[in-house]
Design a protein around this motif. Structure first.
Motif, mmCIF file in Angstrom:
data_model
loop_
_atom_site.group_PDB
_atom_site.id
_atom_site.type_symbol
_atom_site.label_atom_id
_atom_site.label_comp_id
_atom_site.label_asym_id
_atom_site.label_seq_id
_atom_site.Cartn_x
_atom_site.Cartn_y
_atom_site.Cartn_z
ATOM 1 N N ALA A 134 -5.890 40.711 108.676
ATOM 2 C CA ALA A 134 -6.260 41.144 109.805
ATOM 3 C C ALA A 134 -7.163 40.460 110.612
ATOM 4 O O ALA A 134 -7.699 39.263 110.276
ATOM 5 C CB ALA A 134 -7.510 42.398 109.492
ATOM 6 N N PHE A 135 -7.117 40.554 111.952
ATOM 7 C CA PHE A 135 -7.753 39.575 112.916
ATOM 8 C C PHE A 135 -9.072 40.157 113.286
ATOM 9 O O PHE A 135 -9.363 41.384 113.760
ATOM 10 C CB PHE A 135 -6.957 39.593 114.139
ATOM 11 N N GLU A 136 -10.126 39.318 112.868
ATOM 12 C CA GLU A 136 -11.503 39.775 113.102
ATOM 13 C C GLU A 136 -11.763 39.973 114.444
ATOM 14 O O GLU A 136 -12.455 40.758 115.276
ATOM 15 C CB GLU A 136 -12.711 38.957 112.362
ATOM 16 N N GLU A 137 -11.341 38.640 115.057
ATOM 17 C CA GLU A 137 -11.577 38.729 116.845
ATOM 18 C C GLU A 137 -10.436 39.003 117.651
ATOM 19 O O GLU A 137 -9.199 38.432 117.331
ATOM 20 C CB GLU A 137 -12.159 37.268 117.151
ATOM 21 N N PRO A 138 -10.600 39.742 118.734
ATOM 22 C CA PRO A 138 -9.496 40.076 119.568
ATOM 23 C C PRO A 138 -8.625 38.622 120.165
ATOM 24 O O PRO A 138 -7.452 38.338 120.454
ATOM 25 C CB PRO A 138 -9.818 40.875 120.754
ATOM 26 N N GLU A 168 -8.471 35.789 118.545
ATOM 27 C CA GLU A 168 -7.754 35.217 117.608
ATOM 28 C C GLU A 168 -6.382 36.010 117.493
ATOM 29 O O GLU A 168 -5.335 35.278 117.149
ATOM 30 C CB GLU A 168 -8.548 35.384 115.887
ATOM 31 N N PHE A 169 -6.353 37.336 117.617
ATOM 32 C CA PHE A 169 -5.169 38.039 117.740
ATOM 33 C C PHE A 169 -4.259 37.516 118.996
ATOM 34 O O PHE A 169 -2.926 37.269 118.982
ATOM 35 C CB PHE A 169 -5.186 39.504 117.841
#
Lengths: 122, 188, 165
Positions: A2-6, A8-9
């Motif tokens: 899962a990507f914690e920060e947008p 990073e996504f």
């Protein structure tokens, strides 16, 4: 993962959408088609019958082949350069993928260690 | 299902690799549904690094700096439909090689079915001669083998923003262990 | 300024081919369309003012032609990403293939949304440039971006949860 920060996504999306390479002979094909188009455009604008008669003559085919070849000879030289560039692009794509995989594995290991530490602390 | 296969750019003879022979791990892939194979030797790394460097940008420069001292990057990964389809003993050729070649295992983490190991090859001057990661999960096995000279800070950059403080502290322990070994040698 | 066609092809072939491929999801069809785009460009060479103009022209042309081609060939998936069924079994579970999963999800987006995402993340255009390229209001571009990313991220999380990550 899962990507914690947008952000990073978004970086992952950018990596996923890196440009794909066309086949190595793509540029040569395009240039050959453009040369053929040029040859067809420069053919005499007379009537259909005369055009057909002209195209039956071997000399015209030779000229058309010559024009195409003339367009292709420089591409022969640039073909080598293109292949080399294609190799470089492919190598860099694989390098970036290798680094991505390495980064993912390092991050997974860290997360696992953190999980185990927390469990031990409890 | 589509097999995702990244083909090796070159088939490297053992001598050229100057390191581990990855063919010894082929057994791991016997029952795999997907596998990934990346082999980048010195020439290909230079080609890639030059290409990226020409593109410019900070990221490209960071990658170039990381890659400049490397001899090779090798990735092998296998995915399985369910657990129990590979034998972890098939990783022993790699572990034996790393042990006899004086790599140090700085991280070993086991969590249920998942095992991660990170090996470093210390070099003089505070540098590293290589990094190896062995990750064995229930349905996936990944081996990362990076051969060549790199700095610990490059390794930290590789892990991204999260950093690897554990590796950093392990490196510190490693340096201290080296110093102690040198000291003992002098005392003997 | 005289524009060298061979240089334009060399410099832009990856961009044109890549955009076509992301829309059409078939290498042969994408190659054919990409060649046609360059041929059309060749026929309009006289109107091109600079290499940057050439890139702009090609990008715009390949996006519009790809969207038209998809509609003509009805290559869109039968369902959009929103109504895709929950993943019962995953094609490629595991972080290692994350990037190919993201690519697959982007390719499942509706065409206009896909065009916006591709121009933003593959081509690095900002919303204003994208709006000019696609003849779309800037607010619509931003809305597509926001909605698509939320959708992609949500779907990725669902896949990961199904995988037990």
């Amino acid at each position: 993962m899962a990507f914690e920060e947008p952000v990073e996504f978004e970086k992952a999306v950018k990596r996923a959408l890196r440009q794909e390479l066309p086949p190595p002979d793509f540029a040569a094909k395009v240039l050959a088609r453009a040369a053929a188009l040029e040859a067809a455009t420069r053919a005499p604008q007379s009537g259909k019958m005369i055009v057909l008669a002209v195209w039956r003559k071997p000399a015209v085919w030779a000229i058309a082949a010559g024009i195409t070849l003339a367009a292709l000879i420089p591409t022969g030289i640039s073909e080598y350069r293109h292949r080399r560039e294609h190799q470089a692009r492919e190598a860099s794509r694989q390098l970036l993928l290798a680094l991505d995989i390495t980064r993912l594995q390092l991050q997974k290991t860290k997360q696992r260690l953190q999980k185990v530490s927390k469990q031990n602390a409890l | 299902m589509k097999n995702i296969l990244i083909m090796a750019l070159l088939a490297l003879p053992l001598a050229a690799q100057d390191s581990f022979d990855f063919k010894t791990l082929d057994k791991l892939g016997t029952n795999s549904k997907n596998h990934t194979n990346i082999t980048l030797d010195g020439d290909m790394l230079k080609l890639a690094s030059g290409f990226l460097g020409a593109a410019g940008g900070k990221d490209a420069t960071d990658v170039k700096n990381l890659v400049d001292g490397l001899k090779g990057i090798y990735i092998r990964s296998w995915e399985f439909r369910r657990k129990g389809l590979y034998n972890s003993a098939d990783l022993e050729p790699l572990r034996s090689y790393l042990k006899q070649a004086k790599w140090t295992r700085v991280v070993e983490s086991k969590d249920e079915d998942d095992l991660s190991e990170i090996y470093l090859l210390p070099q003089s001057g505070g540098k590293l001669g290589g990094v190896a990661i062995v990750a064995a999960e229930a349905t996936q096995v990944t081996v990362v083998y990076i051969n060549g000279s790199l700095r610990p800070e490059d390794l930290a950059k590789l892990s991204g923003n999260m950093g690897i403080p554990d590796i950093g502290s392990q490196l510190g322990n490693l340096k201290n262990a080296e110093k102690n070994t040198e000291k003992h040698k002098e005392e003997d | 300024m005289a524009i060298d066609f061979a240089s334009v092809v060399n410099d832009n072939q990856a961009m044109v081919f890549s955009l076509a491929l992301r829309f059409l999801r078939n290498r042969e069809i994408a190659e054919e369309l990409a060649q046609d785009v360059f041929l059309q460009f060749y026929q309009n060479l006289g109107r091109i003012e600079s290499p940057a103009h050439a890139t702009w022209w090609l990008r715009r042309s390949v996006c519009h032609r790809s969207i038209d081609e998809v509609r003509k060939r009805k290559l869109r998936p039968a369902v959009g990403l929103e109504s895709a069924p929950e993943p019962a079994s995953l094609e490629t579970p595991g972080d290692l293939f994350l990037l190919s999963r993201i690519r697959r999800m982007v390719q499942a987006l509706p065409e206009k949304a896909k065009a916006v995402v591709l121009l933003r993340y593959q081509e690095d255009l900002d919303p204003t440039e994208i709006s000019e390229m696609l003849d779309m209001p800037v607010s619509t571009v931003k809305s597509h971006l926001h909605r698509s990313l939320t959708l992609l991220r949500g779907h990725l999380r669902k896949e990961e949860m199904a995988c037990g990550v």
